[in-house]
Design a protein around this motif. Structure first.
Motif, short mmCIF file in Angstrom:
data_model
loop_
_atom_site.label_atom_id
_atom_site.label_comp_id
_atom_site.label_asym_id
_atom_site.label_seq_id
_atom_site.Cartn_x
_atom_site.Cartn_y
_atom_site.Cartn_z
N ILE A 82 58.23 -26.73 37.31
CA ILE A 82 59.42 -26.08 38.06
C ILE A 82 60.38 -25.34 36.99
O ILE A 82 60.69 -25.92 36.17
N VAL A 83 60.79 -24.14 37.37
CA VAL A 83 61.76 -23.35 36.53
C VAL A 83 62.77 -22.89 37.41
O VAL A 83 62.48 -22.66 38.36
N ASP A 84 63.89 -22.35 36.74
CA ASP A 84 65.02 -21.68 37.30
C ASP A 84 64.90 -20.31 37.42
O ASP A 84 63.67 -19.81 37.14
N ARG A 85 65.64 -19.53 37.93
CA ARG A 85 65.44 -18.11 38.22
C ARG A 85 65.24 -17.50 37.08
O ARG A 85 64.72 -16.22 36.88
N LYS A 86 65.69 -17.96 35.70
CA LYS A 86 65.34 -17.26 34.38
C LYS A 86 64.39 -17.84 33.58
O LYS A 86 64.28 -17.48 32.50
N GLY A 87 63.62 -18.83 34.08
CA GLY A 87 62.68 -19.42 33.72
C GLY A 87 62.83 -20.48 32.84
O GLY A 87 61.82 -21.22 32.13
N ARG A 88 64.13 -21.18 32.68
CA ARG A 88 64.31 -22.40 32.15
C ARG A 88 63.57 -23.63 32.83
O ARG A 88 63.66 -23.75 33.96
N LEU A 89 63.18 -24.50 32.12
CA LEU A 89 62.37 -25.63 32.45
C LEU A 89 63.22 -26.56 33.39
O LEU A 89 64.35 -27.09 32.75
N VAL A 90 63.07 -26.97 34.50
CA VAL A 90 63.61 -28.00 35.33
C VAL A 90 62.75 -29.27 35.45
O VAL A 90 63.45 -30.23 35.77
N ALA A 91 61.40 -29.04 35.75
CA ALA A 91 60.72 -30.16 35.79
C ALA A 91 59.16 -29.90 35.31
O ALA A 91 58.49 -28.73 35.29
N LEU A 92 58.66 -30.79 34.44
CA LEU A 92 57.12 -30.68 33.97
C LEU A 92 56.64 -31.95 33.79
O LEU A 92 57.14 -32.95 33.82
N ASP A 93 55.30 -31.98 33.52
CA ASP A 93 54.43 -32.87 33.05
C ASP A 93 54.40 -32.93 31.77
O ASP A 93 53.99 -32.08 30.86
N GLU A 94 54.46 -34.03 31.14
CA GLU A 94 54.54 -34.31 29.77
C GLU A 94 53.31 -35.36 29.36
O GLU A 94 53.52 -36.43 30.19
N GLU A 95 52.59 -35.25 28.44
CA GLU A 95 51.38 -36.04 28.28
C GLU A 95 52.04 -37.42 27.62
O GLU A 95 52.86 -37.40 26.54
N ARG A 96 51.95 -38.53 28.01
CA ARG A 96 52.42 -39.84 27.36
C ARG A 96 50.91 -40.72 27.39
O ARG A 96 49.82 -40.65 27.99
N PHE A 97 51.03 -41.82 26.69
CA PHE A 97 49.99 -42.50 26.19
C PHE A 97 50.11 -44.03 26.25
O PHE A 97 51.37 -44.47 26.21
N THR A 98 49.24 -44.98 26.70
CA THR A 98 49.05 -46.35 26.60
C THR A 98 48.12 -46.88 25.63
O THR A 98 46.99 -46.46 25.40
N LEU A 99 48.85 -47.80 24.65
CA LEU A 99 47.93 -48.12 23.46
C LEU A 99 47.37 -49.59 23.94
O LEU A 99 47.93 -50.50 24.48
N TRP A 100 45.98 -49.40 23.78
CA TRP A 100 45.18 -50.54 24.01
C TRP A 100 44.48 -51.21 22.83
O TRP A 100 44.11 -50.43 21.83
N ALA A 101 44.61 -52.39 22.59
CA ALA A 101 43.90 -53.19 21.36
C ALA A 101 42.67 -53.91 21.61
O ALA A 101 42.62 -54.70 22.53
N HIS A 102 41.90 -53.97 20.84
CA HIS A 102 40.54 -54.85 20.92
C HIS A 102 40.24 -55.29 19.58
O HIS A 102 39.51 -54.82 18.73
N PRO A 103 40.86 -56.63 19.30
CA PRO A 103 40.86 -57.24 18.20
C PRO A 103 39.66 -57.49 17.35
O PRO A 103 39.54 -57.73 16.05
N ARG A 104 38.51 -57.49 18.26
CA ARG A 104 37.17 -57.88 17.64
C ARG A 104 36.54 -56.72 17.09
O ARG A 104 35.53 -56.97 16.20
#
Length: 618
Positions: free
Chosen positions: A95-117
């Motif tokens: 979602i952007v305002d009338r001039k194109g400034r970002l108002v809402a966006l999806d940003e990639e996030r990560f979950t870190l999983w560990a497998h000790p073996r």
């Protein structure tokens, strides 16, 4: 002694237990056996033949069963093994305002999983399993978490350990650079609102399960969902991708984004100006709105108090709704210009007409008086607005038949939901036709803006009608979906023509005198012609007025010579004996107007001496 047989066969030993010298010298001769061939019984041949026929018949039947009956299922299983599927993760459009400034966006996030073996460092022997303590030392430096905390999380577990979540892309990149085997980064989208509280009241938010909860995120949920499909790719036995597995359009990238009509810069000015007034007057809440009267576009819509959509769980759910669109109030004196326009349209009053303000009237046994209880004598209608005379308004509207008056209240949509894309908009409340026409007190109180209710949004729409020549426009805050970086142009003028332009122009001229001589003086900007009207109305709850509770407001039109904008400021329950529209709402409106003139590059009005350019107060 050897006896030869009569037939000339080899000699036969006389001693029964002996062997001939030939047999002793040649051991192969002792293993030779003579097998006598005997005819096979016919029954046995028939049994073997029938067994073979039955086996072949069963095999043919099994093949037919697999190909005809089980063919589709087996083919699906084969394709499932050969095909790699990528499921969509549910990204949303920005979602952007009338001039194109970002108002809402999806940003990639990560979950870190560990497998000790499977822990193994770059350069290690492939069969070497590193200890959890060695791995944790490296992870702690990247995650900025004490190594002891990570060790407690692992706590002897061999696989599937969630070490961290909500990791940003930069942290994920640094983790990949470690090259440690046994670590998995699971990506997922997270909704981010870079403007914070600035647009929270209209945009809304997603909860932790990415379910829309308020604002445009909820009302435009379908439009904000990206067009994502499950991707399928055929692979060979060695995992090589095969080109025949891609369907047409599967690689299409959805780059659409929802463009607002709101301006982030003006929104910030409005929010800050409103916040200062609420703090000074210890008010309950407030709202500020700016509309383009030509097409109904909202340039600003802010409410206080608000909330932080990125941390919505810390705020009361009561803040998640936009009260200026959903809550009703009695507009008071800010509705008086609308009433005068109705009376002018029906020719119940004349532009040069007058009324006699005697200070107090009794209508149907109910006393009606001015806010200062003073009699102002003979007044023209410009002065009626300047001094905000309740008695003068009652005298003027009594010249209009109650039935016609009520029909006009219906025609301008007091009791209907405004045509708007703002989520949660509600209709106002108006007395029934029978009540309005048979009880004289109803049209009398409506004359000065009480006895009925509407939302601030509806009042803004009606004042835009006065400014644009009598057209009822649809207030809206979105311009639609746009592709890439392109922006939608402003739409053309629109709206339903309800009043004659000459009528509304006359009312606008009267409103200009309120700013020049009346309670709106505080909003004057050198070089610009501005009209406006203040309002201070009693606040009602369940049909009963609350002692001491009032709603103060101010509505401005600018510039009068070429109307383009309407600004409305409403402040609910300011405290103090001097809390009026002129003292509470006008200062905030002036700050907004000064910023609006700069941001929209509005030229000075004709007939006004230009002054120094107003400045935007940040």
């Amino acid at each position: 002694m050897v006896r030869r047989s009569a037939t000339g066969s080899p000699p036969i030993p006389l001693h029964g237990g002996g062997r001939s010298s030939t047999e002793a010298d040649n051991p192969r001769s002792s293993r030779r056996r003579v097998i006598q061939l005997q005819p096979v019984p016919a029954g046995r041949l028939l049994t073997v033949y029938l067994t073979l026929c039955l086996a072949l018949t069963g095999l043919a039947g099994r093949l037919a069963w697999l190909q005809v009956k089980e063919g589709d299922r087996l083919q699906q299983r084969a394709r499932a093994i050969q095909t790699q599927k990528t499921k969509p993760i549910g990204k949303r459009r920005p979602i952007v305002d009338r001039k194109g400034r970002l108002v809402a966006l999806d940003e990639e996030r990560f979950t870190l999983w560990a497998h000790p073996r499977y822990f193994n460092f770059p350069g290690d022997d492939p069969n070497l399993i590193r200890s959890s303590s060695d791995t944790v030392e490296k992870l702690a430096k990247v995650l900025l978490v004490p190594a002891a905390d990570l060790m407690r999380t692992i706590d002897g577990r061999k696989t599937g350990v969630k070490l961290a979540t909500d990791l940003d892309p930069e942290t994920a990149r640094r983790l990949r650079e470690l090259g440690i085997s046994g670590l998995d980064l699971e990506p997922y989208p997270q909704r981010i609102y870079p403007q914070g509280q600035l647009f929270a009241n209209v945009v809304g938010f997603l909860n932790l399960e990415r379910v829309a909860q308020a604002g445009l995120e909820q009302s435009r949920d379908k439009d904000l969902r990206r067009q994502e499909t499950t991707r399928q790719m055929r692979r060979g036995a060695d995992g090589t991708p095969l080109p025949d597995g891609l369907q047409a359009g599967v690689l299409y990238t959805d780059d659409l984004r929802l463009q607002l009509t709101l301006d982030a810069r003006l929104q910030q000015v409005a929010q800050q100006a409103l916040a200062r007034q609420l703090k000074q007057w210890k008010a309950k809440r407030g709202s500020a709105m700016v509309m383009d009267v030509r097409n109904g576009e909202m340039l600003a819509l802010t409410s206080i108090p608000s909330y932080e959509p990125n941390k919505f769980w810390k705020f009361s759910p009561g803040l998640f709704r936009e009260w200026s669109v959903q809550d009703l109030y009695e507009p008071g004196s800010t509705f008086k210009p609308i009433n005068l326009a109705i009376a002018l349209q029906e020719k119940a009053i004349q532009p040069n007409g007058t009324v006699n303000d005697v200070g107090q009237l009794t209508i149907g046994g109910w006393p009606i008086f001015n806010h200062d209880r003073r009699a102002n004598g003979i007044l023209d209608f410009a002065t009626v607005l300047q001094v905000s005379s309740n008695v003068g308004m009652v005298q003027a509207m009594r010249r209009l038949k109650p039935s016609i008056y009520w029909e006009w209240m219906r025609r301008i949509g007091i009791d209907t939901v405004p045509d708007t894309d703002l989520p949660g908009a509600v209709a106002g409340e108006l007395k029934t036709r029978e009540q309005f026409t048979t009880q004289p007190i109803e049209p009398a109180t409506a004359a000065f803006g009480q006895g009925f209710s509407l939302t601030p949004l509806k009042l803004l729409q009606l004042h835009a009608m006065l400014a644009n020549g009598g057209r009822l426009v649809s207030p809206h805050i979105t311009r639609g979906l746009r592709s890439g970086d392109s922006l939608a142009p402003a739409p053309a003028a629109s709206g339903l023509q309800l009043m004659q332009p000459a009528v509304t122009k006359q009312v606008m001229d009267w409103l200009e005198t309120v700013v020049e001589k009346g309670s709106g003086k505080g909003v004057q900007v050198p070089g610009y012609r501005i009209g406006g009207k203040t309002g201070t109305a009693q606040k009602a709850l369940n049909g009963v007025y609350i002692p001491g509770a009032r709603i103060t407001s101010f509505v401005a039109h600018l510039p009068i010579d070429d109307p383009r904008f309407v600004v409305l400021v409403v402040v609910d329950e300011p405290q103090g004996g001097n809390a009026y529209g002129s003292t509470v709402a006008v200062p905030a409106a002036k700050e907004i107007i000064e910023a609006l003139l700069v941001l929209e590059k509005v030229p000075p009005s004709t007939g006004k001496k230009p002054a120094g350019q107003p400045t935007v107060r940040g």
